[in-house]
Motif scaffolding. Structure first.
Motif, mmCIF file in Angstrom:
data_model
loop_
_atom_site.group_PDB
_atom_site.id
_atom_site.type_symbol
_atom_site.label_atom_id
_atom_site.label_comp_id
_atom_site.label_asym_id
_atom_site.label_seq_id
_atom_site.Cartn_x
_atom_site.Cartn_y
_atom_site.Cartn_z
ATOM 1 N N ARG A 1 5.786 -20.359 -48.306
ATOM 2 C CA ARG A 1 5.971 -19.514 -47.132
ATOM 3 C C ARG A 1 7.161 -19.971 -46.293
ATOM 4 O O ARG A 1 7.426 -21.158 -46.152
ATOM 5 N N ALA A 2 7.860 -18.977 -45.767
ATOM 6 C CA ALA A 2 8.988 -19.218 -44.865
ATOM 7 C C ALA A 2 9.268 -17.933 -44.108
ATOM 8 O O ALA A 2 9.030 -16.832 -44.623
ATOM 9 N N PRO A 3 9.769 -18.035 -42.899
ATOM 10 C CA PRO A 3 10.026 -16.822 -42.104
ATOM 11 C C PRO A 3 11.237 -16.020 -42.558
ATOM 12 O O PRO A 3 11.383 -14.868 -42.172
ATOM 13 N N LEU A 4 12.090 -16.625 -43.379
ATOM 14 C CA LEU A 4 13.274 -15.938 -43.904
ATOM 15 C C LEU A 4 13.358 -16.140 -45.403
ATOM 16 O O LEU A 4 13.114 -17.244 -45.906
ATOM 17 N N VAL A 5 13.738 -15.083 -46.118
ATOM 18 C CA VAL A 5 14.049 -15.196 -47.542
ATOM 19 C C VAL A 5 15.418 -14.584 -47.762
ATOM 20 O O VAL A 5 15.699 -13.462 -47.326
ATOM 21 N N ILE A 6 16.283 -15.344 -48.431
ATOM 22 C CA ILE A 6 17.652 -14.904 -48.709
ATOM 23 C C ILE A 6 17.840 -14.915 -50.217
ATOM 24 O O ILE A 6 17.658 -15.955 -50.867
ATOM 25 N N SER A 7 18.183 -13.778 -50.776
ATOM 26 C CA SER A 7 18.340 -13.684 -52.222
ATOM 27 C C SER A 7 19.811 -13.744 -52.619
ATOM 28 O O SER A 7 20.614 -12.905 -52.211
ATOM 29 N N ALA A 8 20.131 -14.748 -53.423
ATOM 30 C CA ALA A 8 21.452 -14.849 -54.045
ATOM 31 C C ALA A 8 21.361 -14.483 -55.516
ATOM 32 O O ALA A 8 22.224 -14.852 -56.312
ATOM 33 N N ALA A 9 20.306 -13.749 -55.864
ATOM 34 C CA ALA A 9 20.066 -13.370 -57.255
ATOM 35 C C ALA A 9 20.714 -12.052 -57.630
ATOM 36 O O ALA A 9 20.569 -11.593 -58.762
ATOM 37 N N GLY A 10 21.429 -11.428 -56.696
ATOM 38 C CA GLY A 10 22.067 -10.151 -56.980
ATOM 39 C C GLY A 10 21.232 -8.993 -56.463
ATOM 40 O O GLY A 10 19.997 -9.057 -56.408
ATOM 41 N N MET A 11 21.910 -7.923 -56.104
ATOM 42 C CA MET A 11 21.229 -6.760 -55.547
ATOM 43 C C MET A 11 20.236 -6.147 -56.533
ATOM 44 O O MET A 11 19.097 -5.823 -56.178
ATOM 45 N N VAL A 12 20.665 -5.989 -57.787
ATOM 46 C CA VAL A 12 19.789 -5.348 -58.777
ATOM 47 C C VAL A 12 18.546 -6.183 -59.015
ATOM 48 O O VAL A 12 17.417 -5.669 -59.000
ATOM 49 N N ASN A 13 18.720 -7.474 -59.253
ATOM 50 C CA ASN A 13 17.563 -8.345 -59.459
ATOM 51 C C ASN A 13 16.626 -8.313 -58.263
ATOM 52 O O ASN A 13 15.400 -8.259 -58.427
ATOM 53 N N THR A 14 17.185 -8.375 -57.074
ATOM 54 C CA THR A 14 16.359 -8.439 -55.866
ATOM 55 C C THR A 14 15.540 -7.171 -55.679
ATOM 56 O O THR A 14 14.321 -7.224 -55.487
ATOM 57 N N TYR A 15 16.208 -6.023 -55.746
ATOM 58 C CA TYR A 15 15.531 -4.762 -55.458
ATOM 59 C C TYR A 15 14.686 -4.259 -56.629
ATOM 60 O O TYR A 15 13.677 -3.590 -56.421
ATOM 61 N N GLN A 16 15.098 -4.592 -57.829
ATOM 62 C CA GLN A 16 14.423 -4.031 -59.007
ATOM 63 C C GLN A 16 13.366 -4.960 -59.593
ATOM 64 O O GLN A 16 12.389 -4.489 -60.189
ATOM 65 N N HIS A 17 13.534 -6.266 -59.415
ATOM 66 C CA HIS A 17 12.639 -7.211 -60.091
ATOM 67 C C HIS A 17 11.864 -8.134 -59.148
ATOM 68 O O HIS A 17 10.790 -8.621 -59.526
ATOM 69 N N LEU A 18 12.384 -8.401 -57.968
ATOM 70 C CA LEU A 18 11.721 -9.363 -57.087
ATOM 71 C C LEU A 18 10.847 -8.702 -56.025
ATOM 72 O O LEU A 18 10.098 -9.388 -55.334
ATOM 73 N N LEU A 19 10.951 -7.397 -55.892
ATOM 74 C CA LEU A 19 10.094 -6.659 -54.966
ATOM 75 C C LEU A 19 9.174 -5.727 -55.747
ATOM 76 O O LEU A 19 9.593 -5.150 -56.759
ATOM 77 N N PRO A 20 7.937 -5.552 -55.330
ATOM 78 C CA PRO A 20 7.062 -4.584 -56.003
ATOM 79 C C PRO A 20 7.706 -3.201 -55.990
ATOM 80 O O PRO A 20 8.295 -2.794 -54.971
ATOM 81 N N PRO A 21 7.633 -2.452 -57.097
ATOM 82 C CA PRO A 21 8.305 -1.147 -57.188
ATOM 83 C C PRO A 21 7.967 -0.187 -56.050
ATOM 84 O O PRO A 21 8.853 0.494 -55.528
ATOM 85 N N GLN A 22 6.704 -0.152 -55.653
ATOM 86 C CA GLN A 22 6.316 0.776 -54.597
ATOM 87 C C GLN A 22 6.950 0.392 -53.267
ATOM 88 O O GLN A 22 7.382 1.249 -52.490
ATOM 89 N N LEU A 23 7.042 -0.912 -53.037
ATOM 90 C CA LEU A 23 7.661 -1.380 -51.799
ATOM 91 C C LEU A 23 9.153 -1.059 -51.796
ATOM 92 O O LEU A 23 9.698 -0.593 -50.792
ATOM 93 N N ALA A 24 9.811 -1.301 -52.928
ATOM 94 C CA ALA A 24 11.237 -0.980 -53.035
ATOM 95 C C ALA A 24 11.469 0.510 -52.821
ATOM 96 O O ALA A 24 12.448 0.913 -52.183
ATOM 97 N N HIS A 25 10.558 1.329 -53.333
ATOM 98 C CA HIS A 25 10.677 2.780 -53.158
ATOM 99 C C HIS A 25 10.486 3.162 -51.696
ATOM 100 O O HIS A 25 11.220 4.014 -51.158
#
Length: 646
Positions: free
Chosen positions: A380-404
């Protein structure tokens, strides 16, 4: 310098002026409406400017110049591995994750820069890396007695006192030294007439020197060469808009757009960004060979001249032309090796071998991450910063329904990643002197129409591609660029070859485990590597019989080690659309989910400095401070110090 009383007077004057404008009767004519809007905008921006100017000029600079002398190069591999291969384990969770300020996903240059800057501000940051070596594309690996650098070939504007150098010195504690490579840092080589012959064009440092060299190579093209250099300089000035629109708050951008004032403030950028590199070259010359030479390095960002923006190519041109290329002393792994202690100094950690499975969100707000192994441990942390790339972050690291829900699926659909990459790493018997190897790079093309050659090649079937010369090869000898190499690996040299590939040629094995893809896959990968090497050996016949070891990385190799999606190394494709003012503003650190940020090359541009600038932008947003202004402010002090020491 202004004091508080002077500021209050200025603010009162501005407020009175603004009130006068507001109460003035405005008729319905378009001219009056525009005038009212323009004056309102000018006054609002003036007020904001006064506030920010006072704020920035009366507080201490965020950046400081290095005080600690450089330590000797650490040669003990165990000590280095203790830093660069420190692995995540659940036993660390309690001690390392207590009172975390932020989690950063990915330890490439963007992630590490952001982490180091936040750490310098006193934040406790945990960086999580899925690979077993830290550093992303700055990492190096060792095999068969050779060290191979994966992604650092040359970096521009790293002379002492430059903005790039001051930033990198700050995040490495001043412990990293940079040495210039050959003055002629690149050579573009084209197959020419008669068949089998090659023509070379040197690219050297120094704007005047390079222009002079081009004129000697194309004496009849003075007018076109003069035009392109003027355009490059114009783009250098205009390109500041690309940074500004990523930093300005969205309401201000919306306000400017509503009144069409963005065209007034950023008009030159808009004009240049909306032209492709090919369009600009066509406008300055009809000489196809000159066009090819001026566009030779499009492989550094991976988008062909007709598809990329002129602004992107101008970024790259201006990045190198002043002082040429530089290389880190001790090799690429020195970068992460010296950034990690900066992050640890504020209580943070950088850990390898841990893949983030999911970013945790509740009620529209981030609260941590879930780890794939160890029974899905949550951190747990109050901030999360993704350096994994936009596609990875939005398509793979977030639940699909949430991303939608937050429209992130539409953002991903809007973009495509760049071309897949294929690399060859070659270990050679002999020193640079014995093998007559220069400290520079070669861009080797089978045709002056490099774009057509590459596009045609990537459309081929895998079988046909194996029977075809590779149309573009980047060839470099990393061991020649590092003054410490001979002491670390005596009697040896290395060669790096990079080209583009079609990820579909290797898709059959994309779900197989690394190093367990079977003989057929290994044979295919080796066949492409052999083809690349045979082309290189024609240019460097002295290397025949000198190969001790050779291995290759395919698109799915990149998927495994740097978590690409289709074997790409440059993230979102650097097309003309990416550099439109609207899209440049949209590709920023903030996301629609509270306290979730992006960083790295998808926030700014690809490359070492592009990713570092992405880290700087993200840290600016998190800290609510325009760090770029602090960085500019300290340049004078850095240059004075450098002049004193030189």
């Amino acid at each position: 310098m202004a004091n508080a009383e002077e500021l209050n007077v200025a603010m009162k004057t501005a407020d009175d002026s603004f009130e006068a404008v507001i109460v003035t009767k405005v008729d319905d004519s378009p001219y009056s409406i525009f005038t009212y809007g323009f004056l309102s905008a000018a006054i609002l921006l003036s007020v904001a400017g006064i506030v920010y100017l006072f704020k920035f000029l009366t507080r201490d600079n965020f950046f400081t110049l290095p005080q600690r002398p450089r330590a000797p190069l650490e040669m003990d591999k165990k000590k280095r591995n203790d830093v660069l291969k420190r692995r995540f384990h659940p036993k660390y969770v309690q001690s390392m994750t207590k009172n975390l300020d932020a989690i950063i996903i990915g330890s490439g240059m963007g992630g590490l820069t952001c982490a180091a800057l936040l750490s310098k501000a006193g934040k406790k940051v945990l960086v999580l890396e899925q690979h077993d070596i830290l550093g992303g594309c700055t990492h190096a690996f060792e095999n068969k007695g050779f060290e191979f650098d994966v992604g650092i070939h040359y970096i521009g504007n790293m002379e002492k006192g430059s903005m790039n150098r001051v930033l990198v010195d700050y995040v490495t504690g001043g412990q990293l030294e940079w040495k210039p490579i050959d003055d002629e840092y690149d050579t573009a080589v084209f197959q020419d007439d008669p068949p089998g012959a090659y023509k070379s064009y040197g690219i050297c440092s120094g704007t005047a020197n390079y222009k002079k060299k081009l004129l000697s190579q194309f004496p009849e093209e003075k007018e076109g060469i003069d035009k392109i250099f003027k355009l490059m300089n114009r783009a250098k000035v205009a390109s500041g808009a690309y940074l500004i629109v990523k930093l300005l708050p969205r309401p201000i951008l919306s306000f400017l757009n509503a009144l069409n004032l963005h065209k007034l403030f950023f008009g030159d950028y808009i004009k240049l960004a909306n032209q492709s590199l090919a369009d600009v070259l066509d406008s300055v010359t009809k000489n196809e060979k000159l066009k090819a030479v001026l566009a030779y390095c499009f492989g550094d960002y991976g988008t062909t001249p007709s598809e990329t923006s002129f602004i992107m190519h101008a970024f790259l041109f201006n990045h190198f032309v002043r002082q040429g290329g530089f290389y880190p002393e001790g090799g690429a792994s020195e970068i992460a090796y010296h950034m990690i202690p900066v992050i640890e100094a504020s209580g943070g950690a950088v850990l390898a071998g841990v893949r983030v499975e999911q970013i945790l969100v509740e009620d529209g707000k981030v609260f941590g991450v879930k780890i794939k192994k160890f029974n899905s441990v949550e951190i747990r942390a109050p901030l999360v910063i993704s350096a994994a790339g936009m596609v990875n972050t939005y398509q793979h690291l977030l639940p699909p329904q949430l991303a939608h829900t937050y429209g992130m699926d539409k953002i991903v659909d809007k973009w495509q990643v760049g071309h897949a990459c294929f690399q060859v790493f070659v270990g050679l018997d002999g020193t640079a002197e014995e093998l007559n190897l220069p400290a520079k790079n070669y861009w080797v093309f089978t045709s002056y129409d490099a774009e057509k050659g590459m596009n045609d090649y990537l459309k081929l079937s895998c079988e046909d591609a194996l029977d075809t010369d590779i149309p573009l090869l980047f060839v470099s000898f990393p061991s020649t660029k590092d003054a410490t190499w001979n002491a670390r690996y005596p009697g040896k040299s290395t060669c790096a070859i990079v080209t583009f590939s079609n990820h579909k040629w290797f898709d059959e094995w994309k779900n197989d485990a690394c190093k367990r893809r079977g003989v057929e896959y290994d044979n295919l990968k080796n066949a492409f590597a052999d083809q690349a090497w045979s082309q290189v050996a024609k240019l460097f016949p002295q290397l025949e019989g000198k190969v001790i070891h050779m291995e290759a990385g395919s698109p799915i190799t990149h998927n495994h080690y740097i978590n690409s999606t289709k074997g790409e190394i440059y993230g979102i494709d650097h097309t003309k659309d990416r550099f439109s003012l609207e899209n440049a503003a949209d590709m920023r650190p903030e996301t629609e989910i509270e306290n979730l940020y992006l960083t790295g090359q998808d926030v700014f541009t690809c490359g070492f400095i592009g990713a570092a600038m992405g880290g700087l932008l993200t840290a600016s947003k998190v800290l609510d401070r325009y760090l770029i202004i602090d960085l500019i402010r300290i340049l004078g002090k850095a240059r004075k110090l450098n002049k004193k020491l030189s």
